[in-house]
Scaffold this motif. Structure first.
Motif, PDB file in Angstrom:
ATOM      1  N   UNK A 356       0.825  -1.223   0.000  1.00  0.00           N
ATOM      2  CA  UNK A 356       0.000   0.000   0.000  1.00  0.00           C
ATOM      3  C   UNK A 356       0.849   1.258   0.000  1.00  0.00           C
ATOM      4  N   UNK A 357       2.098   1.184   0.480  1.00  0.00           N
ATOM      5  CA  UNK A 357       2.944   2.378   0.570  1.00  0.00           C
ATOM      6  C   UNK A 357       3.912   2.498  -0.600  1.00  0.00           C
ATOM      7  N   UNK A 358       3.894   1.542  -1.525  1.00  0.00           N
ATOM      8  CA  UNK A 358       4.820   1.626  -2.653  1.00  0.00           C
ATOM      9  C   UNK A 358       5.085   0.263  -3.247  1.00  0.00           C
ATOM     10  N   UNK A 359       6.174   0.177  -3.982  1.00  0.00           N
ATOM     11  CA  UNK A 359       6.482  -1.082  -4.651  1.00  0.00           C
ATOM     12  C   UNK A 359       7.984  -1.223  -4.868  1.00  0.00           C
ATOM     13  N   UNK A 360       8.362  -2.415  -5.258  1.00  0.00           N
ATOM     14  CA  UNK A 360       9.736  -2.706  -5.669  1.00  0.00           C
ATOM     15  C   UNK A 360       9.634  -3.363  -7.029  1.00  0.00           C
ATOM     16  N   UNK A 374      16.155 -11.892  -2.864  1.00  0.00           N
ATOM     17  CA  UNK A 374      15.895 -10.477  -3.065  1.00  0.00           C
ATOM     18  C   UNK A 374      15.321  -9.890  -1.779  1.00  0.00           C
ATOM     19  N   UNK A 375      16.043  -8.930  -1.231  1.00  0.00           N
ATOM     20  CA  UNK A 375      15.544  -8.153  -0.095  1.00  0.00           C
ATOM     21  C   UNK A 375      14.983  -6.857  -0.675  1.00  0.00           C
ATOM     22  N   UNK A 376      13.702  -6.838  -0.843  1.00  0.00           N
ATOM     23  CA  UNK A 376      13.051  -5.787  -1.632  1.00  0.00           C
ATOM     24  C   UNK A 376      12.739  -4.569  -0.775  1.00  0.00           C
ATOM     25  N   UNK A 377      13.341  -3.489  -1.125  1.00  0.00           N
ATOM     26  CA  UNK A 377      13.074  -2.227  -0.445  1.00  0.00           C
ATOM     27  C   UNK A 377      11.879  -1.558  -1.111  1.00  0.00           C
ATOM     28  N   UNK A 378      10.778  -1.553  -0.409  1.00  0.00           N
ATOM     29  CA  UNK A 378       9.564  -0.944  -0.952  1.00  0.00           C
ATOM     30  C   UNK A 378       9.758   0.566  -1.003  1.00  0.00           C
ATOM     31  N   UNK A 379       9.547   1.127  -2.189  1.00  0.00           N
ATOM     32  CA  UNK A 379       9.708   2.575  -2.355  1.00  0.00           C
ATOM     33  C   UNK A 379       8.429   3.177  -2.914  1.00  0.00           C
ATOM     34  N   UNK A 380       8.148   4.437  -2.572  1.00  0.00           N
ATOM     35  CA  UNK A 380       7.003   5.110  -3.202  1.00  0.00           C
ATOM     36  C   UNK A 380       7.236   5.244  -4.714  1.00  0.00           C
ATOM     37  N   UNK A 381       6.155   5.372  -5.437  1.00  0.00           N
ATOM     38  CA  UNK A 381       6.229   5.509  -6.882  1.00  0.00           C
ATOM     39  C   UNK A 381       5.638   6.852  -7.306  1.00  0.00           C
ATOM     40  N   UNK A 382       6.373   7.543  -8.165  1.00  0.00           N
ATOM     41  CA  UNK A 382       5.960   8.849  -8.690  1.00  0.00           C
ATOM     42  C   UNK A 382       5.517   8.684 -10.134  1.00  0.00           C
ATOM     43  N   UNK A 383       4.317   9.180 -10.449  1.00  0.00           N
ATOM     44  CA  UNK A 383       3.802   9.133 -11.818  1.00  0.00           C
ATOM     45  C   UNK A 383       3.965  10.492 -12.478  1.00  0.00           C
ATOM     46  N   UNK A 384       4.618  10.518 -13.623  1.00  0.00           N
ATOM     47  CA  UNK A 384       4.731  11.738 -14.417  1.00  0.00           C
ATOM     48  C   UNK A 384       3.500  11.819 -15.303  1.00  0.00           C
ATOM     49  N   UNK A 385       2.623  12.763 -15.002  1.00  0.00           N
ATOM     50  CA  UNK A 385       1.359  12.865 -15.738  1.00  0.00           C
ATOM     51  C   UNK A 385       1.522  13.613 -17.051  1.00  0.00           C
ATOM     52  N   UNK A 409      14.421  13.085 -14.699  1.00  0.00           N
ATOM     53  CA  UNK A 409      13.709  12.314 -13.683  1.00  0.00           C
ATOM     54  C   UNK A 409      14.071  10.833 -13.710  1.00  0.00           C
ATOM     55  N   UNK A 410      14.629  10.370 -14.814  1.00  0.00           N
ATOM     56  CA  UNK A 410      15.049   8.966 -14.871  1.00  0.00           C
ATOM     57  C   UNK A 410      16.195   8.686 -13.896  1.00  0.00           C
ATOM     58  N   UNK A 411      16.849   9.738 -13.426  1.00  0.00           N
ATOM     59  CA  UNK A 411      17.935   9.577 -12.454  1.00  0.00           C
ATOM     60  C   UNK A 411      17.439   9.588 -11.007  1.00  0.00           C
ATOM     61  N   UNK A 412      16.128   9.681 -10.825  1.00  0.00           N
ATOM     62  CA  UNK A 412      15.564   9.707  -9.474  1.00  0.00           C
ATOM     63  C   UNK A 412      15.735   8.337  -8.819  1.00  0.00           C
ATOM     64  N   UNK A 413      16.389   8.296  -7.674  1.00  0.00           N
ATOM     65  CA  UNK A 413      16.650   7.032  -6.988  1.00  0.00           C
ATOM     66  C   UNK A 413      15.781   6.845  -5.748  1.00  0.00           C
ATOM     67  N   UNK A 414      15.290   7.921  -5.196  1.00  0.00           N
ATOM     68  CA  UNK A 414      14.516   7.833  -3.952  1.00  0.00           C
ATOM     69  C   UNK A 414      13.134   7.231  -4.180  1.00  0.00           C
ATOM     70  N   UNK A 415      12.621   7.320  -5.415  1.00  0.00           N
ATOM     71  CA  UNK A 415      11.287   6.807  -5.733  1.00  0.00           C
ATOM     72  C   UNK A 415      11.347   6.002  -7.027  1.00  0.00           C
ATOM     73  N   UNK A 416      10.370   5.101  -7.179  1.00  0.00           N
ATOM     74  CA  UNK A 416      10.144   4.498  -8.489  1.00  0.00           C
ATOM     75  C   UNK A 416       9.537   5.552  -9.399  1.00  0.00           C
ATOM     76  N   UNK A 417       9.707   5.365 -10.687  1.00  0.00           N
ATOM     77  CA  UNK A 417       9.213   6.354 -11.642  1.00  0.00           C
ATOM     78  C   UNK A 417       8.414   5.656 -12.731  1.00  0.00           C
TER      79      UNK A 417
END
Length: 731
Positions: A356-360, A374-385, A409-417
């Motif tokens: 619910x808080x993000x994905x890997x 795989x130790x999956x770090x769940x990260x928030x995902x940002x949608x470019x509208x 934005x493809x270099x963004x590491x803190x969130x999925x894109x």
């Protein structure tokens, strides 16, 4: 003349009408136009009226013009469109039958003969219902049929051949006599893997049966394939020809050798295999493919090939923080974390772990017999509208901005894109469009509640936690774009203006998005003020048990330097403390009673609140960060929840702060940022919503925590602020 009962006639007529009405109600196929549907319905109704006249012996001759009109209109349809629907063809044939019977009963044998002959030319297999008709009419019909129709019965060796007469499919051999038109016909018999039999002048005699027994010459080979396991696809020369299935018959078990016959498939015949060399491939998911050449030298049956496929799998172990995340492999749900998948087909796969808080998300490659973890770090995902612009912005500028933004934005590491599908976005937000998330562009009728609702719909549809929209205003000299960052469930975005021609602008924005939202800071437990009597700040108070007291700092001490840097004011001291990491040592040089000394402080930790009223702070980004930390860091859940509520308050959404966050925060009742801090903010939120009595009640509760502070443990005390608010409320 024999006639059916009135009740039976009525039943047949209604049944026929209903069948045509139901047919007309079915949606039109590609070859049937709406006009043809309407024609079918109209002619079926006319046919029913004609049948009612036909069944009345006194008025039967009056039905003939109605049947004639139906026949003529269907003929016209055939001339105009080459073909008509099966329903119209059947309706015309029924009209021919009834008109012929009416002619026969009226003594017009020529008319009856013409109609029956035309009917049989149209459908040589047409038959009258002998159970309900006079034997005289049946005999007359059969006599006409014997003059026009012959019969053909075809057997072939081997059976299963297709038989065509004058291009019309007759049947599959071997078959009993079938009615066909008399005369000289073209007969064609075909079977894959065999030479075709063709007779261009095959004679069909009226009323006689033409039997044929044709041996077909074989021109191809047959290769049976048996596999372990079943379900294997068979590809011949690059073309998929079928899949093995079933179980091995008992008579072939002697061929299995060391293989387990219970695991073997039934033979799959590669029939009609042309003479020559072929490349055969056997493939099954999660098994190593088998390829081998086969030379079909003669047109004969070859010995079955029995082939065992070897598994090609690895093992995948998946964990996540938080747990209970859904695991998808190539889009298929496999379970929830922690998860062990014992058999994963070797090769590339798409691994998605959703919470619910993000994905890997990761593209993985599983080797044969390989065990991956795989130790999956769940990260928030940002949608470019997307990016929208004023009408005066040149299209080339808009394209340039979109390209630069996408690349950065493809270099963004803190969130999925993810780059949102425009069709999904349009389906969710409809007429409002992306302007709904741009305060300067959206309609004044669009409420914050509607913005929050739209963001939640998009978040659910796109499976993301944040949205980003760019807006390019009309401009002449500058190349500005205003980025709008919105947490899903938020009612107002953060705005971040930048000049996209500045090479540092987008990297700075990425840094802002990547910077963690701090929940804790450095703390020494003293309060200092600036005076005109001393160059450095003077200690006003010292927290009991805090780092400053423990190191020997006393009220009235003058701070000369901190960490080797001179301090000229209270702000400078605060910056020196913030620069020191919790747990580190900070050396203070102080002046006390005219003498100087140095004290070594062990820097402590204080809870932090988000800054208030900071136009450069990204409150939506803080919401995304802290909702994530609430789930993955249980030890900071309540402090994070407090700050998410404060972020919504800073964005003007006091209702969300009260409904979803602040009342669920539980902090200690100690000095500093504590439960009294929480109660103060709850009361302020009620006050901003106009709930004065509820605000007064909660402010009174906050009085029980006189040592509570705001911002940090060294921040302003809550008590005087609460007392002032209560006076304003008339308490």
């Amino acid at each position: 003349m024999f006639t059916m009962t009135k009740r039976k006639r009525l039943f047949v007529s209604i049944e026929l009408l209903l069948s045509f009405l139901i047919t007309a109600a079915v949606p039109a196929q590609d070859s049937v136009t709406l006009a043809e549907q309407e024609l079918t319905l109209r002619l079926s109704q006319q046919f029913q009226e004609a049948v009612e006249l036909f069944e009345d012996q006194g008025r039967q001759s009056q039905s003939i013009p109605f049947f004639s009109q139906i026949i003529e209109e269907v003929d016209n349809g055939r001339r105009l469109r080459d073909t008509v629907s099966d329903e119209l063809v059947e309706l015309q044939q029924k009209a021919y039958e009834h008109r012929a019977r009416a002619f026969f009963n009226a003594g017009n044998l020529q008319g009856a003969s013409d109609d029956f002959r035309q009917l049989l030319l149209d459908n040589p297999r047409y038959a009258l219902d002998a159970e309900f008709l006079s034997p005289r009419i049946i005999d007359y019909f059969e006599d006409q049929k014997n003059r026009l129709i012959g019969y053909i019965a075809v057997s072939t060796e081997p059976a299963g051949a297709r038989v065509m007469v004058n291009g019309e499919f007759i049947g599959i051999t071997n078959f009993f006599p079938v009615e066909v038109h008399t005369g000289i016909a073209r007969l064609e018999i075909t079977l894959e893997g065999h030479e075709s039999y063709i007779d261009e002048e095959f004679r069909i005699i009226p009323g006689e049966i033409a039997p044929l027994d044709i041996p077909l010459t074989r021109t191809s080979a047959r290769l049976p394939i048996i596999t372990d396991p079943p379900g294997v696809e068979i590809v011949v020369d690059g073309t998929l020809v079928g899949t093995t299935s079933g179980t091995l018959p008992p008579d072939l078990r002697s061929l299995t050798g060391d293989l387990d016959p219970n695991r073997l498939s039934a033979p799959f015949d590669i029939a009609a295999l042309p003479i020559g060399l072929h490349e055969i491939e056997l493939r099954l998911e999660c098994y190593k493919p088998v390829r081998f050449p086969f030379n079909a030298e003669q047109p004969r049956d070859y010995t079955p090939q029995i082939i065992k496929l070897v598994e090609s799998v690895g093992r995948v172990s998946i964990t996540s923080n938080p747990t209970d995340a859904r695991v998808f492999l190539d889009g298929i749900l496999k379970g929830t974390t922690p998860l062990e998948i014992d058999k994963v087909c070797s090769g590339p796969h798409r691994l998605e772990v959703k919470h619910a808080i993000g994905k890997y998300v990761e593209d993985i490659d599983v080797g044969v017999d390989e065990a991956l973890t795989f130790e999956c770090r769940i990260r928030p995902t940002l949608a470019i509208l997307g990016v929208v612009a004023d009408d005066d912005v040149p299209e080339r500028d808009l394209i340039d901005i979109r390209q630069k933004l996408d690349e950065a934005l493809r270099n963004l590491e803190h969130m999925n894109l993810v780059f949102a599908d425009a069709a999904i976005v349009e389906a969710q937000i409809g007429a409002e469009g992306l302007n709904a998330f741009i305060p300067s562009k959206r309609s004044s009728e669009l409420t914050p509640e509607r913005v929050r609702e739209l963001s939640e719909k998009l978040g659910e549809a796109l499976e993301v936690e944040a949205l980003l929209v760019g807006f390019v205003p009309a401009q002449r000299l500058t190349k500005d774009v205003i980025l709008h960052f919105l947490a899903v469930g938020s009612s107002a975005p953060d705005t971040y203006p930048l000049n996209y021609l500045d090479p540092q602008a987008l990297p700075l924005f990425l840094s802002a998005l990547s910077a963690p939202t701090k929940l804790h800071g450095s703390w020494v437990g003293l309060l200092a003020i600036d005076t005109k009597l001393h160059a450095g700040p003077v200690v006003l108070s010292v927290e009991a048990g805090g780092p400053a007291e423990q190191s020997g700092v006393l009220p009235g001490d003058v701070i000369v330097s901190a960490g080797g840097q001179s301090v000229t004011g209270a702000l400078g001291l605060l910056e020196a403390v913030r620069a020191a990491a919790p747990g580190s040592s900070l050396v203070l040089s102080i002046s006390r009673g005219g003498s100087s000394t140095q004290l070594d402080l062990n820097v402590g930790t204080t809870p932090l609140e988000l800054p208030t009223g900071d136009p450069h702070f990204l409150y939506n980004k803080a919401i995304v960060d802290l909702r994530h930390r609430m789930a993955v860091e249980p030890e900071v859940e309540h402090l994070a929840r407090l700050n998410v509520g404060l972020a919504h308050m800073q964005l003007g959404d006091y209702e969300t702060a009260l409904k979803e966050y602040l009342p669920r925060v539980i902090l200690p009742g100690t000095r500093g940022v504590s439960q009294g801090t929480v109660l103060y903010h709850i009361a302020v939120a009620y006050l901003m919503l106009g709930e004065r009595e509820e605000a007064k009640r909660v402010f009174q509760q906050a009085l029980a925590f006189p040592d509570a502070t705001l911002q940090s443990n060294d921040g302003p005390r809550v008590l005087p602020l609460v007392q002032r608010r209560l006076r304003e409320l008339g308490q």
